[in-house]
Design a protein around this motif. Sequence first.
Motif, PDB file in Angstrom:
ATOM      1  N   VAL A   1       1.488  -1.039   0.068  1.00  0.00           N
ATOM      2  CA  VAL A   1       0.224   0.131   0.169  1.00  0.00           C
ATOM      3  C   VAL A   1       1.080   1.184   0.090  1.00  0.00           C
ATOM      4  CG1 VAL A   1      -1.092   0.882   1.311  1.00  0.00           C
ATOM      5  CG2 VAL A   1      -2.241  -1.000   1.454  1.00  0.00           C
ATOM      6  N   GLN A   2       2.059   1.363   1.004  1.00  0.00           N
ATOM      7  CA  GLN A   2       2.624   2.714   0.935  1.00  0.00           C
ATOM      8  C   GLN A   2       3.263   2.860  -0.564  1.00  0.00           C
ATOM      9  OE1 GLN A   2       4.843   2.017   4.256  1.00  0.00           O
ATOM     10  NE2 GLN A   2       3.973   2.722   5.935  1.00  0.00           N
TER      11      GLN A   2
ATOM     12  N   GLU B   1       4.246   5.308  -5.228  1.00  0.00           N
ATOM     13  CA  GLU B   1       4.090   5.468  -6.954  1.00  0.00           C
ATOM     14  C   GLU B   1       2.772   6.040  -7.503  1.00  0.00           C
ATOM     15  OE1 GLU B   1       4.821   1.665  -7.507  1.00  0.00           O
ATOM     16  OE2 GLU B   1       6.988   1.195  -7.560  1.00  0.00           O
ATOM     17  N   PHE B   2       2.052   7.045  -7.348  1.00  0.00           N
ATOM     18  CA  PHE B   2       0.908   7.641  -7.147  1.00  0.00           C
ATOM     19  C   PHE B   2       0.396   6.279  -8.208  1.00  0.00           C
ATOM     20  CE2 PHE B   2       3.968  11.049  -6.538  1.00  0.00           C
ATOM     21  CZ  PHE B   2       3.971  11.589  -5.350  1.00  0.00           C
ATOM     22  N   ARG B   3       0.123   5.188  -7.637  1.00  0.00           N
ATOM     23  CA  ARG B   3      -0.426   4.707  -8.372  1.00  0.00           C
ATOM     24  C   ARG B   3      -2.175   4.283  -6.849  1.00  0.00           C
ATOM     25  NH1 ARG B   3       1.116  -1.012  -8.164  1.00  0.00           N
ATOM     26  NH2 ARG B   3       3.036  -0.353  -6.774  1.00  0.00           N
TER      27      ARG B   3
END
Length: 186
Positions: free
Chosen positions: A56-57, A62-64
Motif C-alpha cells: 500500500v505504501q 508511486e501515485f498508483r
Amino acid sequence: MWLLLPFVILPIVEIALFIQVGGAIGVLPTILLVLLSAVAGVAVMRRQGALAMLDVQRAMQEFRDPSAPMAHGALIMVAGALMVIPGLFTSAVGVLLLIPAVRSLVMRWMGRKVRVSGVGFGYPGREADVMGDFPSGFGRRGNSRDGVIDGEYSVQDDPPAPVREGLTDDRPAGGPRPGSSGWTRH
C-alpha cells in the motif's frame, strides 16, 4: 435472517468435519492440525499483513491507486483470522484466501456487489462534485484530469508590525499579563 445462518450452519459443518477427519486420522492428529492452523494463521497475519502494508505504501509513493493492495491486505488478514478460528472448514477457507488468484476472484465478486451512490467533497455552504463544480473564486487552472493542482504562495520574512508588537515580553508596568487576551478573568 441471513446473518443468523452462518452462526447456525457453520458450527454444524465444523462438527461434522471434526467427526469425519477425527475418524480418519485420529483425535490427537486432528487437534494438532487445528493448533498448527492457528499458529500458521497468526504467522500469516503478522508477515503478510506487514507485506501488504508495504505494498500500500509503495502504491501511494508511486501515485498508483492503493485500493487493490489494500483489498489484498484485508483479505490476507481475513484469511489469517479464519485460520486462527478453531475449525477445519474455516481454516480451509483461510488457506484458499492466501492464493492470489482466489483473492482476485473474491475482489471481483465483491466489486460487482458494491454500488457507489455518490462521490464528492464539499466546503461550508455548498457541496462540489469531483468533476470541478466550483463557485467563483474556487476555480482551477489547467486540465482537472492531469493530477496536478496549481497553487501560489508568498514568503514573508517578518510579520506585519501589529503582529510583531505582541511577540516580545517588553510591556509597560501595570499592563496586561502575557497570555491575557481580555476574554477571560484571572
